[in-house]
Design a protein around this motif. Structure first.
Motif, short mmCIF file in Angstrom:
data_model
loop_
_atom_site.label_atom_id
_atom_site.label_comp_id
_atom_site.label_asym_id
_atom_site.label_seq_id
_atom_site.Cartn_x
_atom_site.Cartn_y
_atom_site.Cartn_z
N VAL A 251 -30.80 54.75 32.50
CA VAL A 251 -29.73 55.45 33.29
C VAL A 251 -28.56 55.38 32.71
N GLU A 252 -28.22 53.89 32.26
CA GLU A 252 -26.75 53.93 31.70
C GLU A 252 -26.86 54.46 30.38
N ASP B 213 -26.07 58.23 30.91
CA ASP B 213 -24.69 58.28 31.37
C ASP B 213 -23.73 58.21 30.28
N LEU C 111 -24.17 61.45 28.10
CA LEU C 111 -23.46 62.54 28.95
C LEU C 111 -21.86 62.41 28.94
N ALA C 112 -21.25 61.10 28.86
CA ALA C 112 -20.03 61.02 28.83
C ALA C 112 -19.52 61.34 27.41
N ARG D 59 -26.56 63.48 39.56
CA ARG D 59 -25.38 63.77 39.40
C ARG D 59 -25.13 65.36 39.27
N ARG E 179 -32.14 61.37 37.58
CA ARG E 179 -30.71 61.01 37.35
C ARG E 179 -29.83 62.35 37.19
N LEU E 180 -30.19 63.22 36.24
CA LEU E 180 -29.48 64.47 36.36
C LEU E 180 -29.28 65.45 37.70
#
Length: 403
Positions: free
Chosen positions: A65-66, A69, A72-73, A136, A132-133
């Motif tokens: 998950v991290e 993320d 994506l960041a 978010r 996860r997506l």
């Protein structure tokens, strides 16, 4: 900027690959990268197209998950304002139901989750990225593209185990995997070698398989019901007498879970060599066990290529792909030496250089090295599913081929 890009995600247990494409008719890569060693000191390595890569260490305990993320960041900060309007995912197992890309909704996600036990190294992580997506970006369209779909039209003789018919009807059958890679390779070979009809593709990496493709249609693959079968891989056992797990249950303290873990995580090149799963390390090692692991891998690859030639009714083109297939010249040479009886001959200099064409001019079989690109296949599928309006993962199939 409008949401005019396609994001492609390939999430696994220890790595996550990502790529951002534009929405042109033939999607062009804008940026991308990967996170490796998830859970063991993960590091993100990413770049914009044509630029040098940037490396960003993640927290030592960063999980998938991290990792997602972080990817994506990085895209938010480095993709020049391009934003995804759709996300395409590699999903390893589509089971009996999904034979084409599928728009993901609650029902599709639930059905795919039932297949987790058939691909425990892949499916749960593929689906975790989707979930996860959805958390978010709940309004963002997501599409699943399946490694099994390319093999959906096999003849019954390739699909069926010699088990009671009720089990076959319940889904205990051969599916094949690495289909996104084979779809790409088939298209590339049709472009660069249009006369090729009977092709064997060898996708050789930490996961490895061999596939028979005639006139662009898959007829068989070394992988079957799960991603364990066919070839010894980085940590997976490959071909195994089904009596071995029963023997271990009867004669050792191992239970079913321990045996499953051994077959998936502690076998293959790593298990035989005792050194590790990386072919580069094994080729560089003088240890006898390393040589045994390489020889075992080569032997089974050659056996599988020969069996695929039977499925095809002959062989005119052999294609190497994947991390080992594209980069390990000694492995290619050893496999081809065992296939001399089929007319396979290498140009040793071309093979050592890593040329795109490595077969000898007087050989009966054309031998190619073609880098694979699963991400562009997924990006094209996202374009196609949007244009066609298909969203259930099913479509009329190509007729099964029996001859």
């Amino acid at each position: 900027m409008a949401d005019d890009a396609i994001l492609v995600i390939n999430a696994g247990s220890s790595s996550l690959k990502f790529a951002l494409f534009d929405r042109s008719a033939e999607p062009a890569r804008i940026a991308g990268g990967k996170v490796e060693r998830i859970g063991r000191g993960a590091c993100l390595r990413a770049s914009r197209a044509g630029e040098a890569a940037t490396e960003i260490p993640l927290a030592p305990d960063a999980a998938q998950v991290e990792a997602l993320d972080a990817a994506l960041a990085w895209l938010d900060a480095n993709a020049n304002g391009a934003k995804p309007g759709v996300v395409g995912h590699r999903v390893v197992h589509g089971g009996m139901d999904f034979i084409a890309p599928a728009r993901i909704d609650d029902d599709v996600l639930e059905r795919l989750g039932r297949l987790d036990p058939l691909a425990p190294l892949h499916q749960p992580y593929n689906l975790a990225a989707i979930r996860r997506l959805r958390e978010r970006h709940p309004g963002l369209a997501q599409v699943a593209c399946f490694d099994t779909a390319f093999h959906a039209h096999w003849p019954d003789r390739a699909r069926r185990f010699a088990l009671p018919r009720a089990l076959h009807d319940a889904g205990v059958r051969r599916y094949g995997f690495h289909g996104l890679s084979y779809e790409y390779l088939s298209g590339e070979v049709a472009r660069i070698a249009p006369a090729a009809r009977r092709c064997v593709f060898a996708h050789l990496g930490s996961g490895a398989s061999v596939c028979a493709v005639r006139d662009g249609i898959s007829l068989d693959c070394s992988l079957g019901f799960t991603a364990l079968d066919g070839l010894p891989m980085g940590t997976r056992c490959g071909p195994l007498d089904p009596g071995v797990p029963f023997h271990l249950l009867r004669t050792t303290a191992m239970d079913a879970a321990a045996i499953e873990r051994m077959l998936y995580h502690d076998s293959g090149l790593a298990g035989v060599s005792g050194i590790g799963a990386d072919m580069r390390d094994l080729l560089a090692s003088a240890a006898p066990a390393s040589r045994e692991a390489v020889d075992l891998f080569v032997y089974h690859c050659a056996r599988q290529v020969a069996s695929m030639a039977v499925a095809l009714g002959g062989l005119d083109t052999l294609v190497f792909a994947g991390g080992i297939g594209e980069n390990a010249a000694p492995v290619r040479a050893a496999i081809c030496a065992l296939l001399a009886l089929l007319g396979v001959r290498l140009d040793a200099s071309a093979n050592a250089r890593g040329d795109a064409e490595i077969g000898a001019a007087d050989g009966a079989v054309r031998v190619l090295v073609v880098p694979t690109d699963e991400e562009i296949v997924i990006a094209r599928a996202c374009n196609g599913i949007r244009a066609s309006g298909r969203d259930n993962g099913s479509e009329p199939g190509t007729p099964e081929v029996d001859s």
